[in-house]
Scaffold this motif. Structure first.
Motif, mmCIF file in Angstrom:
data_model
loop_
_atom_site.group_PDB
_atom_site.id
_atom_site.type_symbol
_atom_site.label_atom_id
_atom_site.label_comp_id
_atom_site.label_asym_id
_atom_site.label_seq_id
_atom_site.Cartn_x
_atom_site.Cartn_y
_atom_site.Cartn_z
ATOM 1 N N LEU A 195 54.969 41.521 87.445
ATOM 2 C CA LEU A 195 56.391 41.707 87.125
ATOM 3 C C LEU A 195 57.142 41.776 88.448
ATOM 4 O O LEU A 195 57.009 42.732 89.201
ATOM 5 C CB LEU A 195 56.600 42.979 86.302
ATOM 6 C CG LEU A 195 58.043 43.311 85.918
ATOM 7 C CD1 LEU A 195 58.699 42.191 85.120
ATOM 8 C CD2 LEU A 195 58.105 44.624 85.140
ATOM 9 N N VAL A 196 57.907 40.732 88.726
ATOM 10 C CA VAL A 196 58.527 40.563 90.043
ATOM 11 C C VAL A 196 59.826 41.344 90.151
ATOM 12 O O VAL A 196 60.062 42.093 91.092
ATOM 13 C CB VAL A 196 58.793 39.057 90.303
ATOM 14 C CG1 VAL A 196 59.501 38.843 91.638
ATOM 15 C CG2 VAL A 196 57.487 38.292 90.264
ATOM 16 N N ASP A 197 60.712 41.123 89.198
ATOM 17 C CA ASP A 197 61.968 41.860 89.149
ATOM 18 C C ASP A 197 62.491 41.833 87.720
ATOM 19 O O ASP A 197 62.059 41.017 86.898
ATOM 20 C CB ASP A 197 63.019 41.303 90.139
ATOM 21 C CG ASP A 197 63.239 39.808 90.013
ATOM 22 O OD1 ASP A 197 63.225 39.296 88.884
ATOM 23 O OD2 ASP A 197 63.427 39.138 91.044
ATOM 24 N N THR A 198 63.398 42.726 87.408
ATOM 25 C CA THR A 198 63.933 42.807 86.049
ATOM 26 C C THR A 198 65.219 43.599 86.059
ATOM 27 O O THR A 198 65.627 44.130 87.096
ATOM 28 C CB THR A 198 62.892 43.448 85.102
ATOM 29 O OG1 THR A 198 63.327 43.282 83.754
ATOM 30 C CG2 THR A 198 62.695 44.929 85.395
ATOM 31 N N LYS A 199 65.878 43.668 84.904
ATOM 32 C CA LYS A 199 67.085 44.487 84.791
ATOM 33 C C LYS A 199 67.027 45.318 83.523
ATOM 34 O O LYS A 199 66.417 44.901 82.523
ATOM 35 C CB LYS A 199 68.349 43.629 84.810
ATOM 36 C CG LYS A 199 68.609 42.831 83.539
ATOM 37 C CD LYS A 199 69.932 42.103 83.625
ATOM 38 C CE LYS A 199 70.206 41.272 82.369
ATOM 39 N NZ LYS A 199 70.479 42.042 81.168
ATOM 40 N N TYR A 200 67.642 46.489 83.594
ATOM 41 C CA TYR A 200 67.727 47.375 82.442
ATOM 42 C C TYR A 200 69.180 47.778 82.229
ATOM 43 O O TYR A 200 69.953 47.876 83.191
ATOM 44 C CB TYR A 200 66.894 48.648 82.664
ATOM 45 C CG TYR A 200 65.442 48.389 83.000
ATOM 46 C CD1 TYR A 200 64.590 47.797 82.070
ATOM 47 C CD2 TYR A 200 64.915 48.733 84.240
ATOM 48 C CE1 TYR A 200 63.257 47.551 82.365
ATOM 49 C CE2 TYR A 200 63.588 48.494 84.542
ATOM 50 C CZ TYR A 200 62.759 47.909 83.610
ATOM 51 O OH TYR A 200 61.447 47.654 83.913
ATOM 52 N N GLU A 201 69.519 48.031 80.969
ATOM 53 C CA GLU A 201 70.843 48.546 80.649
ATOM 54 C C GLU A 201 70.677 49.856 79.894
ATOM 55 O O GLU A 201 69.769 50.005 79.070
ATOM 56 C CB GLU A 201 71.631 47.530 79.817
ATOM 57 C CG GLU A 201 71.925 46.250 80.592
ATOM 58 C CD GLU A 201 72.841 45.302 79.831
ATOM 59 O OE1 GLU A 201 73.765 45.793 79.149
ATOM 60 O OE2 GLU A 201 72.619 44.083 79.912
ATOM 61 N N PHE A 202 71.572 50.779 80.191
ATOM 62 C CA PHE A 202 71.510 52.103 79.576
ATOM 63 C C PHE A 202 72.854 52.454 78.946
ATOM 64 O O PHE A 202 73.895 51.918 79.315
ATOM 65 C CB PHE A 202 71.156 53.162 80.621
ATOM 66 C CG PHE A 202 69.792 52.991 81.229
ATOM 67 C CD1 PHE A 202 68.667 53.520 80.616
ATOM 68 C CD2 PHE A 202 69.622 52.278 82.411
ATOM 69 C CE1 PHE A 202 67.401 53.350 81.166
ATOM 70 C CE2 PHE A 202 68.366 52.097 82.975
ATOM 71 C CZ PHE A 202 67.255 52.638 82.348
ATOM 72 N N GLY A 203 72.784 53.352 77.992
ATOM 73 C CA GLY A 203 73.995 53.872 77.367
ATOM 74 C C GLY A 203 73.813 55.352 77.096
ATOM 75 O O GLY A 203 72.750 55.925 77.373
ATOM 76 N N LYS A 204 74.852 55.965 76.514
ATOM 77 C CA LYS A 204 74.795 57.392 76.237
ATOM 78 C C LYS A 204 75.097 57.629 74.767
ATOM 79 O O LYS A 204 76.052 57.060 74.228
ATOM 80 C CB LYS A 204 75.797 58.134 77.125
ATOM 81 C CG LYS A 204 75.375 59.549 77.456
ATOM 82 C CD LYS A 204 76.203 60.123 78.588
ATOM 83 C CE LYS A 204 75.667 61.489 78.995
ATOM 84 N NZ LYS A 204 76.513 62.110 80.026
ATOM 85 N N ARG A 205 74.267 58.423 74.135
ATOM 86 C CA ARG A 205 74.485 58.787 72.738
ATOM 87 C C ARG A 205 74.157 60.267 72.572
ATOM 88 O O ARG A 205 73.097 60.714 73.014
ATOM 89 C CB ARG A 205 73.604 57.947 71.816
ATOM 90 C CG ARG A 205 73.820 58.271 70.326
ATOM 91 C CD ARG A 205 72.956 57.408 69.445
ATOM 92 N NE ARG A 205 72.965 57.879 68.066
ATOM 93 C CZ ARG A 205 73.591 57.280 67.054
ATOM 94 N NH1 ARG A 205 74.299 56.182 67.274
ATOM 95 N NH2 ARG A 205 73.525 57.767 65.827
ATOM 96 N N ASP A 206 75.074 60.988 71.962
ATOM 97 C CA ASP A 206 74.905 62.434 71.763
ATOM 98 C C ASP A 206 74.563 63.135 73.075
ATOM 99 O O ASP A 206 73.705 64.034 73.120
ATOM 100 C CB ASP A 206 73.807 62.715 70.721
ATOM 101 C CG ASP A 206 74.136 62.113 69.360
ATOM 102 O OD1 ASP A 206 75.342 61.999 69.042
ATOM 103 O OD2 ASP A 206 73.202 61.730 68.627
ATOM 104 N N GLY A 207 75.220 62.685 74.167
ATOM 105 C CA GLY A 207 75.040 63.328 75.467
ATOM 106 C C GLY A 207 73.755 62.976 76.174
ATOM 107 O O GLY A 207 73.454 63.528 77.243
#
Length: 317
Positions: A195-207
């Motif tokens: 696994l050379v490189d990648t991207k992740y996305e995050f969010g917020k739910r109920d704090g």
């Protein structure tokens, strides 16, 4: 097999729909997200004029597999996959940054490095590195998340200073990013991949910060074959890759990088078919299982709509 390039569904409780470059995301009662992985394909921030059969199924099933395989270390949004091209999950307030993590110097980072850049997103890069060389430690190079046009590189310090993400939340995202990359690296190694490189996305739910969107797919990640890596690196030869990079390279070879004046080359049926075959090959290497084509005995959009509607009906609050 016809590619699914657009959807226009109306589900019970639907508040809105967002058509991204590749996915159509339906908001149900501001509580659930129905994410349809279409067969659209993008490169250089532009959607190509033809869809790729089975690409949506490939991406959705890879992402679902990895969301399940990492749920013990990072909480995520996924609830179910009612159709091979669909994931349903919890709605979260997404952060306006993408967390890109790189284990090797390649792609856009290498292009900048080759031109003399020694700092990327606030991270100092060592001198004397070569293309496809492993970093001493994986580096995180975030970008702003643009609705249209190019995402922009940004540093951790700028993200916090501009109030895009709080210092506390960013620290959690950073910790999760490293944990996910470590797990993804271990899973890839068992399949003979890097696994050379990648991207992740995050969010917020109920704090709480949770992982959203797809992970470890060939659209969001780059893989090398482990076998032959050292030899090719020593000789300065290109690595064998499992990623969407071959599509980008084809476009570059046909003088398209989405620059002003660039003209999109024609995508022949033969080339579209070869992309479909490559995505299926990616699936089988990354997941380690044969890919089962969801052959449509009916219209694909109708099948998806029926499966989503049935799931929502069964899971009414």
């Amino acid at each position: 097999m016809k590619a699914l390039t657009q959807t226009e569904f109306q589900f019970p409780g639907q508040k809105s729909v967002y058509h991204g470059k590749v996915r159509d995301v339906y908001n149900i009662n501001d509580d659930l997200m129905v994410m349809v992985a279409t067969d659209r394909i993008s490169a250089f921030d532009v959607v190509l004029p033809k869809g790729i059969p089975f690409k949506g199924q490939v991406l959705n099933q890879i992402a679902a597999s990895f969301l399940d395989a990492t749920a013990d270390i990072v909480p995520n949004w996924k609830l179910a996959t009612p159709d091979p091209m669909v994931t349903v999950g919890l709605k979260a307030e997404g952060f306006r940054v993408e967390m890109i993590i790189r284990g090797y110097l390649t792609g856009s980072a290498w292009r900048e490095y080759k031109n003399g850049c020694r700092e990327l997103c606030g991270v100092t890069l060592p001198d004397g590195m070569r293309e496809n060389e492993r970093f001493p430690e994986p580096i995180i190079t975030p970008t702003t998340k643009a609705d249209e046009g190019h995402d922009e590189n940004i540093s951790r310090e700028e993200i916090i200073a501009q109030g895009i993400v709080s210092a506390e939340d960013y620290e959690v995202m950073e910790r999760y990013t490293r944990a996910l990359f470590q797990r993804g690296t271990e899973i890839a190694a068992k399949k003979g991949l890097i696994l050379v490189d990648t991207k992740y996305e995050f969010g917020k739910r109920d704090g709480k910060v949770i992982l959203i969107d797809e992970i470890h797919t060939p659209d969001s990640s780059r893989y090398f074959y482990a076998d032959g890596y050292e030899e090719k690196f020593a000789k300065g030869e290109p690595q064998r890759q499992l990623s969407k990079e071959f599509v980008r390279q084809w476009l570059i070879d046909h003088n398209f990088m989405n620059r002003p004046g660039d003209v999109m080359p024609e995508l022949t049926d033969a080339f579209v078919g070869s992309i479909s075959d490559r995505y299926i090959e990616l699936f089988e290497h990354i997941v380690g299982e044969p890919f089962v084509k969801e052959e449509a005995s009916e219209d694909v959009a109708a099948r998806i709509e029926k499966n989503i509607t049935a799931w929502l009906s069964d899971h009414k609050a």
